[in-house]
Design a protein around this motif. Structure first.
Motif, PDB file in Angstrom:
ATOM      1  N   ASN A 149      42.462  43.439  43.655  1.00  0.00           N
ATOM      2  CA  ASN A 149      43.194  42.247  43.241  1.00  0.00           C
ATOM      3  C   ASN A 149      44.594  42.208  43.860  1.00  0.00           C
ATOM      4  O   ASN A 149      45.394  43.105  43.612  1.00  0.00           O
ATOM      5  CB  ASN A 149      43.313  42.233  41.714  1.00  0.00           C
ATOM      6  CG  ASN A 149      43.811  40.910  41.178  1.00  0.00           C
ATOM      7  OD1 ASN A 149      44.470  40.144  41.873  1.00  0.00           O
ATOM      8  ND2 ASN A 149      43.485  40.630  39.936  1.00  0.00           N
ATOM      9  N   LYS A 151      47.061  40.660  42.981  1.00  0.00           N
ATOM     10  CA  LYS A 151      48.100  40.614  41.953  1.00  0.00           C
ATOM     11  C   LYS A 151      48.573  42.020  41.587  1.00  0.00           C
ATOM     12  O   LYS A 151      49.710  42.208  41.158  1.00  0.00           O
ATOM     13  CB  LYS A 151      47.571  39.919  40.691  1.00  0.00           C
ATOM     14  CG  LYS A 151      47.266  38.439  40.855  1.00  0.00           C
ATOM     15  CD  LYS A 151      48.507  37.585  40.710  1.00  0.00           C
ATOM     16  CE  LYS A 151      48.147  36.106  40.663  1.00  0.00           C
ATOM     17  NZ  LYS A 151      49.320  35.253  40.419  1.00  0.00           N
ATOM     18  N   SER A 152      47.696  43.013  41.764  1.00  0.00           N
ATOM     19  CA  SER A 152      48.030  44.379  41.360  1.00  0.00           C
ATOM     20  C   SER A 152      47.994  45.385  42.495  1.00  0.00           C
ATOM     21  O   SER A 152      48.583  46.465  42.392  1.00  0.00           O
ATOM     22  CB  SER A 152      47.065  44.845  40.259  1.00  0.00           C
ATOM     23  OG  SER A 152      45.712  44.782  40.707  1.00  0.00           O
ATOM     24  N   LYS A 317      55.988  34.810  47.547  1.00  0.00           N
ATOM     25  CA  LYS A 317      56.276  33.614  46.763  1.00  0.00           C
ATOM     26  C   LYS A 317      55.202  32.554  46.950  1.00  0.00           C
ATOM     27  O   LYS A 317      54.765  31.899  45.979  1.00  0.00           O
ATOM     28  CB  LYS A 317      57.643  33.045  47.155  1.00  0.00           C
ATOM     29  CG  LYS A 317      58.066  31.830  46.346  1.00  0.00           C
ATOM     30  CD  LYS A 317      59.460  31.358  46.748  1.00  0.00           C
ATOM     31  CE  LYS A 317      59.873  30.139  45.924  1.00  0.00           C
ATOM     32  NZ  LYS A 317      61.242  29.677  46.299  1.00  0.00           N
ATOM     33  N   THR A 321      52.590  34.632  43.544  1.00  0.00           N
ATOM     34  CA  THR A 321      53.203  34.264  42.269  1.00  0.00           C
ATOM     35  C   THR A 321      52.269  33.320  41.511  1.00  0.00           C
ATOM     36  O   THR A 321      51.314  32.786  42.079  1.00  0.00           O
ATOM     37  CB  THR A 321      54.569  33.587  42.484  1.00  0.00           C
ATOM     38  OG1 THR A 321      54.401  32.480  43.380  1.00  0.00           O
ATOM     39  CG2 THR A 321      55.585  34.557  43.067  1.00  0.00           C
ATOM     40  N   ASP A 322      52.541  33.137  40.239  1.00  0.00           N
ATOM     41  CA  ASP A 322      51.709  32.247  39.427  1.00  0.00           C
ATOM     42  C   ASP A 322      51.688  30.847  40.034  1.00  0.00           C
ATOM     43  O   ASP A 322      52.741  30.264  40.322  1.00  0.00           O
ATOM     44  CB  ASP A 322      52.238  32.187  37.998  1.00  0.00           C
ATOM     45  CG  ASP A 322      52.025  33.487  37.245  1.00  0.00           C
ATOM     46  OD1 ASP A 322      51.216  34.310  37.711  1.00  0.00           O
ATOM     47  OD2 ASP A 322      52.668  33.684  36.190  1.00  0.00           O
ATOM     48  N   GLY A 323      50.494  30.319  40.229  1.00  0.00           N
ATOM     49  CA  GLY A 323      50.339  29.002  40.831  1.00  0.00           C
ATOM     50  C   GLY A 323      50.324  29.009  42.339  1.00  0.00           C
ATOM     51  O   GLY A 323      50.188  27.953  42.971  1.00  0.00           O
ATOM     52  N   ASP A 327      46.063  31.879  43.267  1.00  0.00           N
ATOM     53  CA  ASP A 327      45.603  31.167  42.068  1.00  0.00           C
ATOM     54  C   ASP A 327      44.883  29.873  42.419  1.00  0.00           C
ATOM     55  O   ASP A 327      43.987  29.430  41.682  1.00  0.00           O
ATOM     56  CB  ASP A 327      46.789  30.858  41.154  1.00  0.00           C
ATOM     57  CG  ASP A 327      47.332  32.100  40.464  1.00  0.00           C
ATOM     58  OD1 ASP A 327      46.628  33.127  40.472  1.00  0.00           O
ATOM     59  OD2 ASP A 327      48.458  32.048  39.937  1.00  0.00           O
ATOM     60  N   GLN A 328      45.255  29.274  43.518  1.00  0.00           N
ATOM     61  CA  GLN A 328      44.639  28.013  43.927  1.00  0.00           C
ATOM     62  C   GLN A 328      43.217  28.205  44.469  1.00  0.00           C
ATOM     63  O   GLN A 328      42.367  27.322  44.327  1.00  0.00           O
ATOM     64  CB  GLN A 328      45.496  27.330  44.996  1.00  0.00           C
ATOM     65  CG  GLN A 328      46.879  26.899  44.525  1.00  0.00           C
ATOM     66  CD  GLN A 328      47.777  26.488  45.679  1.00  0.00           C
ATOM     67  OE1 GLN A 328      47.306  25.988  46.700  1.00  0.00           O
ATOM     68  NE2 GLN A 328      49.074  26.715  45.543  1.00  0.00           N
ATOM     69  N   ASP A 331      38.825  31.436  41.543  1.00  0.00           N
ATOM     70  CA  ASP A 331      38.423  30.957  40.229  1.00  0.00           C
ATOM     71  C   ASP A 331      37.785  32.119  39.477  1.00  0.00           C
ATOM     72  O   ASP A 331      36.621  32.471  39.731  1.00  0.00           O
ATOM     73  CB  ASP A 331      37.417  29.810  40.377  1.00  0.00           C
ATOM     74  CG  ASP A 331      37.002  29.216  39.035  1.00  0.00           C
ATOM     75  OD1 ASP A 331      37.301  29.834  37.993  1.00  0.00           O
ATOM     76  OD2 ASP A 331      36.380  28.148  39.034  1.00  0.00           O
TER      77      ASP A 331
END
Length: 337
Positions: A149, A151-152, A317, A321-323, A327-328, A331
Motif C-alpha cells: 500500500n 499509503k504505508s 501531495k 494525500t487524502d483525495g 484515492d481517485q 476502490d
C-alpha cells in the motif's frame, strides 16, 4: 570524614559522567526501514571493524527497523536516532521539517545522499506463465497483481510513481491517461499489503497473484532463494529508486556522536561497502563498480522523481494525500470483492 565522603561522592559522580560520555561517544543508533535489515546487520559489523582499525575505538551500533513512516513518527516524537536510512527522501524531509536537521540535508552526501539505488521490476512465477513482459501486461484482464500500500509503504510509492511515469511517457500520454492506467492496474489488485515484506509473503508463501511489483533488490533476493520458482521481468521503463541516508543533527549534537555518525554515512560510499551493497542486489553509486557489475543489472530506460513529478513533495501531495491520485484510482470495496 565528611570531607572524605563528599570527595568520594564527587569522584563517583565524575566517574559516572565520564562513563556516560564515553558510552555516548561509542554508541550509534541507526533508524532504518524494514527492507534493509539484513544489509545493515552486515554493514554495521564492517563499520565496527573499520572504525576500530582507524581510531582504535570500539563502537556499538544499535539498529531499529520499521516502516519508514513509522520511523519518522517515532523520531519526531523524541525517539533517539543518530542516523536514518530510509526508503524515500520525503520521509527525511518530514524529520527536517521538525527542526531536527537542515532542510538541505540531501546535498551533504554524494548522489542526493543515496549511496545506492534500485528500480521497480516485476517478480513472476518460473516460466512466466502469464507472459508478463511490460507494464501494459499488468493491466490485462484477469492478471492478478500483488503490491503493498503506497499509503504505508515507501517501496509501493516508488512502484506507483513508476507506473504513472511509464503511462505518462507513452505516445499521447497525459495525466488523464496515466490515471486511467493506474485505475486499471489497481483494478487487477485484490489487496494492498501494509508492508513490502507483507507483499512478498503473500506472493511467495501464500501463492497469491500472478506478478508482484517490487524493488529489483527484493525481487533478486527472492529469486536467489528460490531460483526454480521465480524469475524477474525488467520492464522497458522504470523509476530510479533512491533510498536516502542522513544524519539527525539535533540528536548527534545532544549525544555527542556527530563525528561517528558522519563517518558511518560516508563509509557507505567506500569500495568495501559498495561491494556489500551489490551483494544485497543494490545498484552501486561507485561508477567503477557499476561498470564492473553491469551484467548483473539489466539496462532499461530510467527516470528520476524530479524529472516527472518535480519533487517528492509535489509527488506526495498530488498522489498520496487524502483525495489524491491514489484515492481517485483505487476502490477498496471493488478490490476486496
Amino acid at each position: 570524614m565528611k570531607r572524605l565522603t563528599g570527595w568520594l561522592r564527587g569522584g563517583l559522580a565524575a566517574t559516572m559522567l565520564v562513563a556516560t560520555l564515553a558510552e555516548a561517544d561509542t554508541t550509534l543508533i541507526n533508524a532504518s526501514s524494514n527492507i534493509n535489515q539484513d544489509l545493515f546487520q552486515e554493514y554495521n559489523a564492517a563499520f565496527v571493524r573499520y572504525w576500530r582499525g582507524k581510531t582504535g575505538e570500539a563502537v556499538t551500533i544499535k539498529q531499529t527497523h520499521a516502516q519508514s513512516t513509522n520511523q519518522v513518527a517515532r523520531i519526531r516524537n523524541g525517539e533517539e536516532a543518530d542516523v536514518v536510512t530510509l526508503a524515500v527522501s520525503l520521509d527525511i524531509d518530514t524529520i527536517a521539517s521538525a527542526g531536527l536537521m537542515p532542510t538541505d540535508w540531501q546535498g551533504r552526501l554524494a548522489n542526493h545522499s543515496s549511496p545506492f539505488t534500485s528500480t521497480v521490476v516485476f517478480l513472476v512465477r518460473r516460466g512466466n506463465p502469464r507472459q508478463i513482459k511490460d507494464w501494459n501486461d499488468l493491466v490485462r484482464w484477469g492478471i492478478n497483481v500483488v503490491t503493498s500500500n503506497p499509503k504505508s509503504s515507501g517501496i509501493a510509492r516508488w512502484g506507483h510513481l513508476a507506473a504513472y511515469g511509464y503511462a505518462l511517457r507513452q505516445p499521447g500520454g497525459n495525466d488523464t491517461t496515466a490515471k486511467l492506467f493506474l485505475k486499471r492496474l489497481y483494478g487487477n489488485n485484490r489487496v494492498l499489503e501494509y508492508t513490502a515484506r507483507g507483499a512478498t509473503t503473500a506472493f511467495t508463501k501464500n501463492k497469491i497473484g500472478d506478478v508482484m511489483v517490487t524493488w529489483e533488490s527484493e525481487a533478486m533476493q527472492v529469486v536467489a532463494a528460490a531460483p526454480d520458482e521465480y524469475e524477474i521481468v525488467v520492464p522497458s521503463m522504470s523509476i530510479v529508486a533512491e533510498p536516502p541516508v542522513a544524519m539527525v543533527d539535533k540528536m548527534v549534537d545532544k549525544r555527542g556522536t556527530r563525528k561517528l555518525a558522519d563517518a558511518y554515512l560516508h563509509y557507505l560510499y567506500s569500495p568495501e561497502a559498495q561491494e556489500m551493497l551489490v551483494k544485497y542486489n543494490y545498484r552501486p553509486a561507485d561508477p567503477a563498480l557499476a561498470e564492473k557489475y553491469a551484467k548483473r543489472f539489466k539496462p532499461l530506460t530510467l527516470f528520476r522523481v524530479d524529472e516527472v513529478f518535480g519533487s517528492w513533495q509535489s509527488a506526495f501531495k498530488a498522489h498520496f494525500t487524502d483525495g489524491g491520485v491514489l484515492d481517485q484510482v483505487y476502490d477498496p470495496y471493488r478490490n476486496a470483492s
